[in-house]
Scaffold this motif. Structure first.
Motif, PDB file in Angstrom:
ATOM      1  N   MET A   1       1.264  -1.246  -0.080  1.00 19.40           N
ATOM      2  CA  MET A   1       0.003   0.136  -0.254  1.00 19.40           C
ATOM      3  C   MET A   1       1.180   1.094  -0.097  1.00 19.40           C
ATOM      4  O   MET A   1       1.847   1.877   0.628  1.00 19.40           O
ATOM      5  CB  MET A   1      -0.107   0.768   1.192  1.00 19.40           C
ATOM      6  N   SER A   3       1.710   5.234   0.029  1.00 16.19           N
ATOM      7  CA  SER A   3       1.458   6.474   0.754  1.00 16.19           C
ATOM      8  C   SER A   3       0.571   7.460   0.291  1.00 16.19           C
ATOM      9  O   SER A   3       1.446   7.109  -1.460  1.00 16.19           O
ATOM     10  CB  SER A   3       2.148   7.771   1.308  1.00 16.19           C
ATOM     11  N   ALA A   4      -0.448   7.719   0.162  1.00 13.74           N
ATOM     12  CA  ALA A   4      -1.540   9.587  -0.112  1.00 13.74           C
ATOM     13  C   ALA A   4      -0.287  10.446  -0.461  1.00 13.74           C
ATOM     14  O   ALA A   4      -0.875  10.707  -1.119  1.00 13.74           O
ATOM     15  CB  ALA A   4      -2.610   9.739   0.207  1.00 13.74           C
ATOM     16  N   ARG A  70       1.797   6.732   5.170  1.00 11.76           N
ATOM     17  CA  ARG A  70       1.477   5.118   5.398  1.00 11.76           C
ATOM     18  C   ARG A  70      -0.861   6.123   5.768  1.00 11.76           C
ATOM     19  O   ARG A  70      -1.284   5.166   5.130  1.00 11.76           O
ATOM     20  CB  ARG A  70       1.453   4.599   5.094  1.00 11.76           C
ATOM     21  N   LEU A  72      -3.206   7.712   6.270  1.00 10.36           N
ATOM     22  CA  LEU A  72      -4.136   8.671   6.384  1.00 10.36           C
ATOM     23  C   LEU A  72      -4.428  10.146   7.696  1.00 10.36           C
ATOM     24  O   LEU A  72      -3.783  10.485   7.873  1.00 10.36           O
ATOM     25  CB  LEU A  72      -5.389   8.241   5.268  1.00 10.36           C
ATOM     26  N   ARG A 128      -6.122   9.312  -4.494  1.00 11.82           N
ATOM     27  CA  ARG A 128      -4.870   9.169  -4.812  1.00 11.82           C
ATOM     28  C   ARG A 128      -4.957   8.023  -4.917  1.00 11.82           C
ATOM     29  O   ARG A 128      -4.271   7.097  -5.554  1.00 11.82           O
ATOM     30  CB  ARG A 128      -4.025  10.039  -4.619  1.00 11.82           C
ATOM     31  N   ARG A 129      -5.525   7.038  -3.846  1.00 13.32           N
ATOM     32  CA  ARG A 129      -5.465   6.068  -3.288  1.00 13.32           C
ATOM     33  C   ARG A 129      -6.675   4.297  -4.036  1.00 13.32           C
ATOM     34  O   ARG A 129      -6.232   3.995  -4.699  1.00 13.32           O
ATOM     35  CB  ARG A 129      -5.945   6.057  -2.070  1.00 13.32           C
ATOM     36  N   SER A 130      -7.352   5.274  -4.038  1.00 11.13           N
ATOM     37  CA  SER A 130      -8.524   4.911  -5.753  1.00 11.13           C
ATOM     38  C   SER A 130      -7.910   4.076  -7.614  1.00 11.13           C
ATOM     39  O   SER A 130      -8.500   3.841  -7.570  1.00 11.13           O
ATOM     40  CB  SER A 130     -10.029   5.639  -5.184  1.00 11.13           C
TER      41      SER A 130
END
Length: 131
Positions: A1, A3-4, A70, A72, A128-130
């Motif tokens: 995963m 980070s944003a 990471r 959020l 951004r995460r999506s």
């Protein structure tokens, strides 16, 4: 995963330098004597309210980028708490200056600017995460 906020080209040092610069500017303008600001002709937002709002929104955004973890919630929440807390600190510093005044309204405006930046940062991070 991922980070944003991790994939920006600025180094960690540059990110924190931006935070320090903004905090320094806010400190200076918070302690120097400034003549009272008045609304624009025909009403409008007083200049000092606009500067408080925008200044703390910028500080919050810079903090969110600098924290860029990471987690959020940590980076977004930490940026809001840090900027809002700094606004409270500035008001207490001003309370000891004969030419400045302590203002809970200023604290509320500072926190409102921080809240706007926090909301924008959260939306950007989630988008951004999506991707």
């Amino acid at each position: 995963m991922r980070s944003a906020f991790d994939d920006r080209p600025a180094s960690v040092r540059t990110r924190w330098l931006a935070v320090a610069l903004l905090a320094g500017v806010i400190l200076v303008v918070s302690v120097i004597p400034i003549p009272g600001s008045v609304p624009e002709e025909g009403g409008g937002i007083p200049t000092n309210v606009l500067f408080h709002f925008l200044g703390y929104a910028a500080l919050t955004a810079a903090l969110a980028i600098a924290l860029g973890s990471r987690r959020l919630r940590s980076s977004i929440g930490g940026s809001f708490a840090g900027a809002s807390g700094y606004g409270v600190l500035m008001e207490f510093i001003q309370s000891g200056l004969p030419y400045r005044t302590f203002s809970t309204l200023d604290m509320a405006v500072n926190a409102s600017g921080a809240l706007l930046a926090t909301t924008v940062a959260l939306v950007v991070a989630l988008l951004r995460r999506s991707e």
